[in-house]
Design a protein around this motif. Structure first.
Motif, mmCIF file in Angstrom:
data_model
loop_
_atom_site.group_PDB
_atom_site.id
_atom_site.type_symbol
_atom_site.label_atom_id
_atom_site.label_comp_id
_atom_site.label_asym_id
_atom_site.label_seq_id
_atom_site.Cartn_x
_atom_site.Cartn_y
_atom_site.Cartn_z
ATOM 1 N N PRO A 30 0.697 -10.058 -0.077
ATOM 2 C CA PRO A 30 2.450 -8.810 0.579
ATOM 3 C C PRO A 30 2.555 -8.629 2.198
ATOM 4 O O PRO A 30 2.040 -8.715 1.980
ATOM 5 C CB PRO A 30 2.179 -7.714 -0.078
ATOM 6 N N ALA A 31 3.918 -8.785 2.166
ATOM 7 C CA ALA A 31 3.983 -8.869 4.158
ATOM 8 C C ALA A 31 3.535 -7.746 3.809
ATOM 9 O O ALA A 31 3.800 -6.575 3.447
ATOM 10 C CB ALA A 31 5.664 -9.650 4.173
ATOM 11 N N PRO A 32 2.589 -7.636 5.200
ATOM 12 C CA PRO A 32 2.758 -5.703 5.829
ATOM 13 C C PRO A 32 4.392 -5.204 6.056
ATOM 14 O O PRO A 32 4.629 -5.773 6.558
ATOM 15 C CB PRO A 32 1.974 -6.419 7.038
ATOM 16 N N THR A 33 4.053 -3.807 5.761
ATOM 17 C CA THR A 33 5.198 -2.970 6.396
ATOM 18 C C THR A 33 5.362 -3.171 7.844
ATOM 19 O O THR A 33 5.209 -3.024 8.127
ATOM 20 C CB THR A 33 5.155 -1.432 5.525
ATOM 21 N N ASN A 34 6.694 -2.671 7.585
ATOM 22 C CA ASN A 34 6.758 -2.334 9.335
ATOM 23 C C ASN A 34 7.731 -0.653 9.242
ATOM 24 O O ASN A 34 8.739 -0.102 9.727
ATOM 25 C CB ASN A 34 8.494 -3.447 9.752
ATOM 26 N N ASP A 35 7.571 -0.249 8.342
ATOM 27 C CA ASP A 35 8.997 0.675 8.466
ATOM 28 C C ASP A 35 7.212 2.051 7.684
ATOM 29 O O ASP A 35 6.192 2.404 6.853
ATOM 30 C CB ASP A 35 9.404 1.539 6.806
ATOM 31 N N PHE A 36 6.783 2.733 9.010
ATOM 32 C CA PHE A 36 6.298 3.594 9.359
ATOM 33 C C PHE A 36 6.727 5.713 8.758
ATOM 34 O O PHE A 36 5.890 5.918 9.641
ATOM 35 C CB PHE A 36 5.493 4.005 10.705
ATOM 36 N N SER A 37 7.902 5.488 8.316
ATOM 37 C CA SER A 37 8.663 6.821 7.970
ATOM 38 C C SER A 37 8.307 7.260 7.406
ATOM 39 O O SER A 37 7.471 8.600 6.887
ATOM 40 C CB SER A 37 9.830 6.767 7.929
ATOM 41 N N LYS A 38 7.305 7.178 6.008
ATOM 42 C CA LYS A 38 6.570 7.437 4.431
ATOM 43 C C LYS A 38 5.301 5.986 4.179
ATOM 44 O O LYS A 38 5.030 5.209 4.561
ATOM 45 C CB LYS A 38 7.795 7.486 3.605
ATOM 46 N N ALA A 39 4.697 6.988 3.249
ATOM 47 C CA ALA A 39 4.023 6.155 2.366
ATOM 48 C C ALA A 39 4.550 5.333 2.327
ATOM 49 O O ALA A 39 5.065 4.195 0.986
ATOM 50 C CB ALA A 39 2.944 6.633 1.751
ATOM 51 N N GLU A 40 3.342 3.468 1.457
ATOM 52 C CA GLU A 40 4.288 2.357 0.770
ATOM 53 C C GLU A 40 4.216 2.383 -0.784
ATOM 54 O O GLU A 40 3.097 3.574 -0.671
ATOM 55 C CB GLU A 40 3.315 1.511 0.722
ATOM 56 N N ALA A 41 4.883 2.407 -1.496
ATOM 57 C CA ALA A 41 4.014 2.987 -2.574
ATOM 58 C C ALA A 41 2.982 2.233 -3.165
ATOM 59 O O ALA A 41 2.721 0.953 -2.892
ATOM 60 C CB ALA A 41 5.525 1.877 -3.839
ATOM 61 N N GLY A 42 2.367 2.757 -3.991
ATOM 62 C CA GLY A 42 1.656 2.002 -4.403
ATOM 63 C C GLY A 42 -0.310 2.652 -3.529
ATOM 64 O O GLY A 42 -1.539 1.714 -3.668
ATOM 65 N N GLU A 43 -0.067 2.995 -2.244
ATOM 66 C CA GLU A 43 -0.722 3.187 -0.826
ATOM 67 C C GLU A 43 -2.095 3.685 -1.518
ATOM 68 O O GLU A 43 -3.210 3.392 -1.176
ATOM 69 C CB GLU A 43 0.037 3.324 -0.004
ATOM 70 N N ARG A 44 -1.756 5.004 -2.435
ATOM 71 C CA ARG A 44 -2.623 5.795 -2.374
ATOM 72 C C ARG A 44 -3.685 5.339 -3.190
ATOM 73 O O ARG A 44 -5.008 5.864 -3.341
ATOM 74 C CB ARG A 44 -2.196 6.882 -3.221
ATOM 75 N N ALA A 45 -3.698 4.595 -4.332
ATOM 76 C CA ALA A 45 -4.423 4.252 -5.229
ATOM 77 C C ALA A 45 -4.705 2.927 -4.504
ATOM 78 O O ALA A 45 -4.068 1.431 -5.002
ATOM 79 C CB ALA A 45 -3.486 3.438 -6.499
ATOM 80 N N GLN A 46 -5.580 2.427 -3.582
ATOM 81 C CA GLN A 46 -5.921 1.778 -2.793
ATOM 82 C C GLN A 46 -6.697 0.640 -3.911
ATOM 83 O O GLN A 46 -6.926 -1.008 -3.280
ATOM 84 C CB GLN A 46 -7.277 2.408 -1.845
ATOM 85 N N GLY A 47 -7.152 0.763 -4.926
ATOM 86 C CA GLY A 47 -7.837 -0.003 -5.721
ATOM 87 C C GLY A 47 -6.824 -0.658 -6.990
ATOM 88 O O GLY A 47 -7.359 -0.717 -8.296
ATOM 89 N N GLY A 48 -5.640 0.164 -6.943
ATOM 90 C CA GLY A 48 -4.922 -0.500 -8.013
ATOM 91 C C GLY A 48 -5.365 0.130 -9.154
ATOM 92 O O GLY A 48 -5.206 1.599 -8.984
ATOM 93 N N ASP A 49 -5.429 -0.109 -10.494
ATOM 94 C CA ASP A 49 -5.623 0.984 -11.750
ATOM 95 C C ASP A 49 -6.605 1.194 -11.767
ATOM 96 O O ASP A 49 -7.173 1.716 -12.553
ATOM 97 C CB ASP A 49 -5.115 -0.093 -12.682
ATOM 98 N N THR A 50 -7.708 -0.074 -11.157
ATOM 99 C CA THR A 50 -8.799 0.739 -10.478
ATOM 100 C C THR A 50 -9.599 1.769 -10.384
ATOM 101 O O THR A 50 -10.524 2.577 -10.077
ATOM 102 C CB THR A 50 -9.759 -0.107 -10.299
ATOM 103 N N THR A 51 -9.095 2.072 -9.057
ATOM 104 C CA THR A 51 -8.941 3.983 -8.818
ATOM 105 C C THR A 51 -8.768 4.569 -9.381
ATOM 106 O O THR A 51 -7.881 5.219 -10.056
ATOM 107 C CB THR A 51 -7.820 3.438 -6.970
ATOM 108 N N HIS A 52 -10.455 5.277 -8.881
ATOM 109 C CA HIS A 52 -10.593 6.684 -9.180
ATOM 110 C C HIS A 52 -9.699 7.844 -9.346
ATOM 111 O O HIS A 52 -9.719 8.058 -7.932
ATOM 112 C CB HIS A 52 -11.999 7.342 -10.098
ATOM 113 N N ASP A 53 -9.845 9.148 -9.845
ATOM 114 C CA ASP A 53 -9.269 10.128 -9.975
ATOM 115 C C ASP A 53 -10.116 11.627 -9.865
ATOM 116 O O ASP A 53 -10.060 12.751 -9.975
ATOM 117 C CB ASP A 53 -8.190 10.471 -10.617
ATOM 118 N N LYS A 54 -11.420 11.217 -9.285
ATOM 119 C CA LYS A 54 -12.275 12.049 -9.328
ATOM 120 C C LYS A 54 -12.441 13.218 -8.064
ATOM 121 O O LYS A 54 -11.822 12.210 -7.386
ATOM 122 C CB LYS A 54 -13.509 11.190 -9.932
ATOM 123 N N ARG A 55 -13.415 13.768 -8.653
ATOM 124 C CA ARG A 55 -13.733 14.692 -6.918
ATOM 125 C C ARG A 55 -14.025 13.765 -6.288
ATOM 126 O O ARG A 55 -14.178 12.785 -5.710
ATOM 127 C CB ARG A 55 -14.313 15.753 -7.388
#
Length: 494
Positions: A30-55
Motif C-alpha cells: 500500500p502507498a505510504p501516507t502523506n497525512d500525519f494528522s492522525k494514525a492510519e487505519a490498522g496501524e496499531r495492529a502492526q501484525g494484522g490479525d496476528t497482533t496480540h493484546d497482552k500486557r
C-alpha cells in the motif's frame, strides 16, 4: 468503538469498513501516507490479525498469533518447549535431549534469543562475560577455481575458514577445547549535532583470543552478529516475493540514491537459488532453513535439513569429528527429528507482534512525519498486505507494518564487515524490520542495536548509517533538536 484493537480481532476488510478507510485486501505494498494528522487505519495492529493484546512487559515478544485456533495453540506450546530445550552432550541417559556440540555457541535457542528478543554484545571480554547471544562468522576468500565456481553459481555463500569453519564456537563438550574467545575493543567517536547537542558513537574492533585449534587462515574475514528478535518472522515469509523484488533498483535508475537489491541464496530443499529474506545479510531463503542452520551451527544439533552430526567441525578438528553423537532412529537418524523442527518452525512462525503504542500521540505523529519526509521509508518500507496462502491462514491476507524492504543496501564503510555472503557485499546489509524495536529495553533490559549491538541507543543507530543512507543521516544531524526528539519518539512507539 471502545476497543482500539478492533482491527486485530476483525478481518482487515471489516476493520476498513468500520474505520471508514479502504484498506487493500490483496497482496501488495500500500502507498505510504502523506497525512500525519492522525494514525492510519490498522496501524496499531502492526501484525494484522496476528497482533496480540497482552500486557507489554518482559513477555511481550513471547505470545502466539492472536488468530491461532485453540487446537493450534498446543502446537505453539510444544514448539516453545523445543525452543527452550536445554541440550546435553552424548552419550546421555536422556536420549531425547542429547547431541549437543561437540562445539557450540549456546545450549538452547532461547539462550541466544532471550525472551524471543534481541541479543546483545558482552558487557566485558572473557572471562568477565560470555558472549552467549553474539558470535563471529568466519570465512576466507576463495582459494581455488572450484571454490570460485561454487560461489559464482550460488551453491555456497561463503568459503568457511579451513580450521574453524563458518563461525567461532566459544563452548565445547568435555574433552574438547573451545575454538576461541571473541575479544572486542571500543573507540569513542564524537558527533556534533545541531542546536548544541552532541552524541558519541562507539566503534568496535574484533579479534579472537585463546585459539583452541591452531592459527587462523591469514585471510580470515570476521563478521559479528547478535541474535535478532523472533517476532513477526512468519509474516515476513508471507510477503509476496514479487512485492520485494519490485522494490529493487540496483542501478539507481530513479536517481534517489537508493540501490536496494535482493540477495539470491541457496535453497537446500529445492537445490536451487531463491530470494534471501532471513539473517543480517538475507542469507537464508526460508524460516525453516534459518532455524535448522542455527540448530546445526549454533548448538551442534543434526537435523534432516542440516544433517552433519558434528555441527561446524572441520577436517582439521579430528577429535571433534570423532566425538559421539545423539543420532537415534526415533529422531529420523538425526539428533532432532523433522517433527520437532516443524514444531519449532510453527512456533517461530507464530510469535506475535505486540500492538503499537501511542499511535495518535502528537509527538509520535510529528516524528512519523520526520521519518517519512526525511526519506527513511525508501528502505524501511512501512506496510504490506501479505499473500493469500490457504496453507498458512494466520499469516495470509494481513495488513502488516514491518518497516523494511528486506533488500540489501550499502550502509557505508563505518558498518562494513568486508565479508561477502552470496550476493551481499562487505558493505551491504538487509534492511532490518523495525516493528517491536521500541520494546527492546522492556523485553531484554538493554538498548543495543545494529548487527553487532554497537549502538547504545536509537539515535546512535541512526548516526551509524552511511552509504545509501548518508543523506538521511546528515538530515538528522542538521535538523532541529525537537525534530530529532520527535523522530526517536516515533521509533519508540513501534
Amino acid at each position: 468503538m471502545k476497543d482500539p484493537l478492533l482491527q486485530r480481532v476483525a478481518t482487515p476488510l471489516l476493520c476498513a469498513l468500520l474505520l471508514g478507510s479502504a484498506l487493500p485486501v490483496h497482496a501488495g505494498r500500500p502507498a505510504p501516507t502523506n497525512d500525519f494528522s492522525k494514525a492510519e487505519a490498522g496501524e496499531r495492529a502492526q501484525g494484522g490479525d496476528t497482533t496480540h493484546d497482552k500486557r507489554l512487559n518482559a513477555d511481550a515478544f513471547s505470545h502466539s498469533s492472536a488468530n491461532l485456533s485453540f487446537e493450534k495453540r498446543l502446537d505453539f506450546a510444544l514448539g516453545n518447549g523445543m525452543f527452550k530445550k536445554i541440550w546435553v552432550s552424548s552419550p546421555s541417559s536422556t536420549t531425547a535431549s542429547d547431541g549437543l556440540g561437540p562445539l557450540y555457541n549456546a545450549r538452547s535457542c532461547q539462550r541466544c534469543h532471550l525472551k524471543d528478543g534481541r541479543g546483545h554484545p558482552p558487557e566485558g571480554n572473557y572471562p568477565q562475560d560470555t558472549a552467549v547471544s553474539m558470535f563471529l562468522r568466519l570465512s576466507i576468500p576463495p582459494q581455488n577455481e572450484a571454490q570460485r565456481k561454487a560461489l559464482a553459481e550460488g551453491r555456497l555463500g561463503v568459503i568457511p575458514e579451513p580450521t574453524y569453519g563458518g563461525q567461532l564456537q566459544d563452548f565445547a563438550i568435555q574433552g574438547l577445547p573451545a575454538e576461541g574467545r571473541m575479544h572486542i575493543d571500543y573507540r569513542e567517536i564524537p558527533v556534533q549535532l545541531s542546536d548544541g547537542e552532541t552524541a558519541s558513537l562507539r566503534q568496535p574492533s574484533y579479534r579472537i583470543t585463546d585459539l583452541g585449534f591452531g592459527p587462523l587462515h591469514p585471510q580470515t574475514l570476521l563478521s559479528p552478529r547478535v541474535a535478532p528478535p523472533m517476532i513477526g518472522l512468519g509474516l515476513l515469509e508471507a510477503i509476496d516475493e514479487a512485492d520485494i523484488l519490485a522494490q529493487q533498483d540496483p542501478e539507481d535508475r530513479d536517481g534517489d540514491g537508493i540501490s536496494g537489491r535482493a540477495n539470491q541464496v541457496w535453497h537446500r530443499q529445492r537445490q536451487a537459488l531463491a530470494l534471501g529474506r532471513f539473517g543480517w545479510k538475507a542469507g537464508n531463503p526460508t524460516l525453516n532453513q534459518q532455524n535448522t542452520s542455527a540448530f546445526n551451527g549454533d548448538i551442534g544439533i543434526s537435523n534432516p535439513d542440516s544433517p552433519a552430526p558434528s555441527g561446524d567441525c572441520t577436517v582439521n578438528q579430528p577429535l571433534c569429528l570423532q566425538a559421539p553423537n545423539g543420532n537415534t532412529e526415533q529422531h529420523d537418524n538425526q539428533e532432532i527429528s523433522r517433527q520437532m523442527t516443524d514444531l519449532v518452525l510453527f512456533y517461530s512462525r507464530n510469535l506475535a507482534l505486540p500492538p503499537r503504542r501511542d499511535v495518535d500521540d502528537p509527538q509520535v505523529l510529528a516524528g512519523k512525519k520526520v521519518f517519512y519526509e526525511t526519506g527513511c521509508i525508501r528502505c524501511h518500507t512501512p506496510k504490506y498486505v501479505t499473500g493469500d496462502n490457504p496453507a498458512l491462514p494466520e499469516q495470509a491476507n494481513q495488513l502488516i507494518w514491518p518497516y523494511s524492504d528486506l533488500l540489501l543496501h550499502d550502509m557505508g564503510e563505518g558498518l562494513a564487515d568486508h565479508r561477502p555472503e552470496f550476493l551481499a557485499s562487505g558493505r551491504e546489509w538487509r534492511t532490518p524490520p523495525l516493528w517491536g524495536i521500541g520494546l527492546t529495553e522492556t523485553v531484554n533490559d538493554h538498548s543495543y542495536f545494529l548487527h553487532d549491538g554497537r549502538a547504545r541507543s536509537l539515535l546512535e543507530a541512526i548516526l551509524w548509517h552511511g552509504g545509501e543512507a548518508e543523506p538521511m543521516k546528515q538530515a538528522v544531524i542538521e535538523m532541529p533538536r525537537q525534530q530529532r526528539a520527535n523522530l526517536i519518539r516515533f521509533l519508540e512507539s513501534l
